[in-house]
Every structure is written in C-alpha cells, then in structure tokens.
Design a protein around this motif. Structure first.
Motif, mmCIF file in Angstrom:
data_model
loop_
_atom_site.group_PDB
_atom_site.id
_atom_site.type_symbol
_atom_site.label_atom_id
_atom_site.label_comp_id
_atom_site.label_asym_id
_atom_site.label_seq_id
_atom_site.Cartn_x
_atom_site.Cartn_y
_atom_site.Cartn_z
ATOM 1 N N ALA A 9 53.974 34.550 33.262
ATOM 2 C CA ALA A 9 53.036 35.546 33.800
ATOM 3 C C ALA A 9 52.501 35.191 35.183
ATOM 4 O O ALA A 9 52.305 34.023 35.507
ATOM 5 N N THR A 10 52.256 36.232 35.960
ATOM 6 C CA THR A 10 51.483 36.126 37.193
ATOM 7 C C THR A 10 50.019 36.344 36.828
ATOM 8 O O THR A 10 49.698 37.277 36.080
ATOM 9 N N ILE A 11 49.148 35.464 37.331
ATOM 10 C CA ILE A 11 47.717 35.591 37.033
ATOM 11 C C ILE A 11 47.071 36.369 38.176
ATOM 12 O O ILE A 11 47.174 35.970 39.343
ATOM 13 N N VAL A 12 46.402 37.444 37.836
ATOM 14 C CA VAL A 12 45.878 38.378 38.839
ATOM 15 C C VAL A 12 44.364 38.474 38.702
ATOM 16 O O VAL A 12 43.840 38.564 37.587
ATOM 17 N N ALA A 13 43.669 38.467 39.851
ATOM 18 C CA ALA A 13 42.207 38.587 39.795
ATOM 19 C C ALA A 13 41.675 39.044 41.143
ATOM 20 O O ALA A 13 42.380 39.005 42.159
ATOM 21 N N HIS A 14 40.414 39.439 41.134
ATOM 22 C CA HIS A 14 39.744 39.742 42.393
ATOM 23 C C HIS A 14 39.651 38.470 43.233
ATOM 24 O O HIS A 14 39.526 37.366 42.690
ATOM 25 N N GLU A 15 39.674 38.636 44.549
ATOM 26 C CA GLU A 15 39.744 37.470 45.443
ATOM 27 C C GLU A 15 38.554 36.515 45.290
ATOM 28 O O GLU A 15 38.683 35.314 45.534
ATOM 29 N N ARG A 16 37.412 37.024 44.854
ATOM 30 C CA ARG A 16 36.259 36.129 44.716
ATOM 31 C C ARG A 16 36.414 35.161 43.537
ATOM 32 O O ARG A 16 35.702 34.154 43.469
ATOM 33 N N VAL A 17 37.324 35.454 42.617
ATOM 34 C CA VAL A 17 37.586 34.495 41.545
ATOM 35 C C VAL A 17 38.062 33.172 42.140
ATOM 36 O O VAL A 17 37.690 32.090 41.662
ATOM 37 N N VAL A 18 38.839 33.243 43.196
ATOM 38 C CA VAL A 18 39.306 32.012 43.857
ATOM 39 C C VAL A 18 38.110 31.222 44.395
ATOM 40 O O VAL A 18 38.030 29.996 44.243
#
Ligand SMILES: [Zn+2]
Ligand SMILES: [Zn+2]
Length: 360
Positions: free
Chosen positions: A118-127
């Motif tokens: 899987a590719t893990i996808v999230a809003h940039e602020r999660v980083v």
C-alpha cells in the motif's frame, strides 16, 4: 453484503488496544448515558463495495475494487492484523492505499501491516506532526513547557481534569513510555504510525480499479491535519473525530467533547470546516465514530457550534463572566442531547476561552 464479527477481549496485552481507550469514557458511564464500550471487531457493508470495519467504537472504511482495496484508517496494529486476514479471505486483492483521517495515534496506527502493498496517503501536515517535534495531540494534551517531549504532567493534567475526554486514563503514560525513562518522546508515541509517502494540501483524487475517490482537507477543527474522504459513486463521506466526535454513538445529537480553547482551533474555522464537509455531494456520513448518518443528521452538530458561538459571543458583549455564562447559557434546544448535563458547562468554557483567545 456480508457480515461477520469476531470477539476481541480487552485483555489483549498490547498498547494499541489500550490506546484505543482514549475518549472511551469509562467515567461518563455513570452520567446520563452509558457509552458502548467493547472492542468487538466487525465488518459491515455500507453500500455497493464500500464497507465499515470496526474495532469497538472506532471505525475504518474500505472500498474493494478489482485491482485492490482502499482503506481509510488502520486504527491500531492488532486491529489491522485482524483486518488483513479478513480482507485476504474475502477479497483476495491487496490493500493498495491506506489513507489517514488524521495523525492521532488512535486512528492512524497499524498501517505497517499493509506497507508491502500500500501507498500511505495523508494531508501534508501529518508529515509535520511526525517530524520528531511535539505533535498535535487529541484533547488537551498539549505542549506546556516547550521541551519537545511529552512529559508525564502534560498527559496527567488533562487526564486528572477530564479523564477519557481531554486526557487519557491512569497508567497510559507508563504504557507508552516504552523505555521507562519518565518521558514520552514523540517517537515513542508514534512508534506504530508509518509516515505517509503521498501527501496533498487541499484536495486530491485517487483512482483504483476504475473507481475514483476524493480526499479533502476541510480546515482545522479537532486536529490540524484532517482529511475527509468522499466516495462519489457510493455517495458516502468518511471523516474521523469531526462532526461525529468520539462520544457519538447511534444518535449524532451529542454535546461535543470540547477541550481547552476548543482544541486550539478558532470556532469560526470549526464551523467553516464542518460546512465544507457538508457541502460535498453525498447522502451518507459513515465516520470514524458513531452510527451511519444521513446528510440531514450532520447539520445538527454544525448548528450546535453556530448556536454555541452566538450565545458565548453575546455573553462577552454583555460583559458576563465565564461563571455567569455557565449559569445562564442553557442551550435549551440541546437539553435532550447526550452528555448535556456534564458537558454543557465545559463546552461553554471552551468556547469562552476560544473567543477570548482568537479575536474576530
Ligand atoms: Zn483524533
Ligand atoms: Zn477518535
């Protein structure tokens, strides 16, 4: 449609299940309502090839396509391991995307189980919330002394004041402090959360097996890195800890669990972000907590925030103290909502702090 459930006992000795206690309200059980408080795992069909997968009162959602599965929120490692077995048995296609609704540890942990496919996808602020600094945390668990680590008192102050609502439960800190050195580093807190390898800022589409879904960052509210996911063909929206928060069960009419100055987000942005989700084109809201709701249902928590803001703003304009507002602002039209007696004064307190902290 299929339906199957497996009992999972509380006694499993993993921190992930204990992490799932957050906001599960053992103390509110003595109040006017008795929250559902089990950790049964289940999978139920929502519509078409879209399913809700649950670990007690925590819900994930997944879409099964011919080319693979899109999963939103792995919840915790023990649950993700259980879910992977179920998905392999029932669909025989890999999980291709894991999307995080937000970075909080009780929704985002466990994606490592699917990391090989899987590719893990999230809003940039999660980083940003995973860059080693003190992350955004649920409730009132905030950085109080700017030393960059999560001190025991930063957990115990809200835990003592509002256990299960704005803080955790006794003993949680010790469980998460894995090397028992008396401090919890952000790395210890996030040990089972994989950083995303695909991020976005405002909106993003993902297509798999001929199906396209839409990710939207609605703005800040409960967290600062929130994602709502729209499944356009199914006309379903998923979002966690917002609109239907962690206290919501079958009825969405539940006084919100406001913490500190409303979790640090200006109340106008709460309202705007909720309205942005409501503006999406859908019929069903199947979120991270609570029942399966209609679009009409989710208008109620939005109106609550508007009414709360108006009442406290009027109190401020009339020079009332917080105590006077807590005595006078009864929010009568919400008196039959869950947790009304317990949380009405607290919600007024949060709105009061919010409106004095963030000037408009
Ligand atoms: Zn959260
Ligand atoms: Zn939650």
């Amino acid at each position: 449609m299929f339906q199957k459930s497996v009992s999972q006992r509380l006694l499993l000795p993993t921190i992930f299940l204990f992490a799932s206690w957050i906001f599960s309200l053992p103390l509110l059980a003595q109040d006017d309502d008795t929250p559902v408080f089990t950790f049964r795992n289940s999978i139920v069909n929502i519509t078409g090839d879209l399913y809700r997968a649950s670990n007690g009162a925590w819900h994930a959602i997944f879409l099964a396509t011919e080319e693979g599965i899109i999963l939103v929120d792995p919840l915790n490692t023990a649950f993700a391991e259980w879910l992977k077995v179920q998905l392999d048995e029932r669909f025989d296609v890999p999980v291709r995307y894991v999307i995080y609704s937000h970075s909080h540890f009780d929704h985002a942990a466990g994606a490592g189980v699917f990391a090989d496919t899987a590719t893990i996808v999230a809003h940039e602020r999660v980083v940003m919330n995973m860059d080693g600094r003190f992350p955004h945390m649920p409730g009132d668990m905030i950085e109080r002394n700017n030393n960059g680590v999560i001190d025991r008192e930063e957990i115990m102050i809200p835990t003592t004041t509002d256990p299960g609502i704005c803080g955790m439960f006794d003993g949680w800190f010790e469980q998460m402090d894995q090397d028992s050195d008396g401090i919890m580093t952000p790395a210890e807190l996030q040990a089972d959360i994989l950083p995303p390898n695909l991020t976005y800022s405002d909106r993003m589409s993902l297509t798999l097996g001929g199906k396209t879904i839409e990710l939207m960052h609605p703005g800040k509210n409960h967290g600062d890195d929130m994602t709502a996911v729209l499944f356009p063909d199914e006309r379903v929206v998923f979002a966690s800890d917002m609109i239907a928060d962690a206290l919501v069960r079958d009825d969405i009419r539940s006084i919100p669990s406001a913490c500190g100055p409303l979790d640090g987000t200006p109340i106008d942005e709460w309202i705007r972000s909720y309205e942005a989700v409501a503006a999406l084109d859908f019929d069903i809201f199947a979120g991270g907590h609570g029942g399966i709701f209609s679009k009409e249902d989710i208008s109620h928590p939005i109106q609550f925030l508007r009414d709360l803001k108006a009442a406290v703003q009027e109190g401020l304009a009339n020079g009332l103290t917080l105590e006077e507002m807590q005595e006078q602002i009864m929010l009568e039209e919400y008196s039959d909502w869950a947790y009304y007696d317990r949380l009405r004064p607290k919600t007024i307190d949060a709105a009061y702090r919010n409106l004095t902290l963030f000037r408009y």
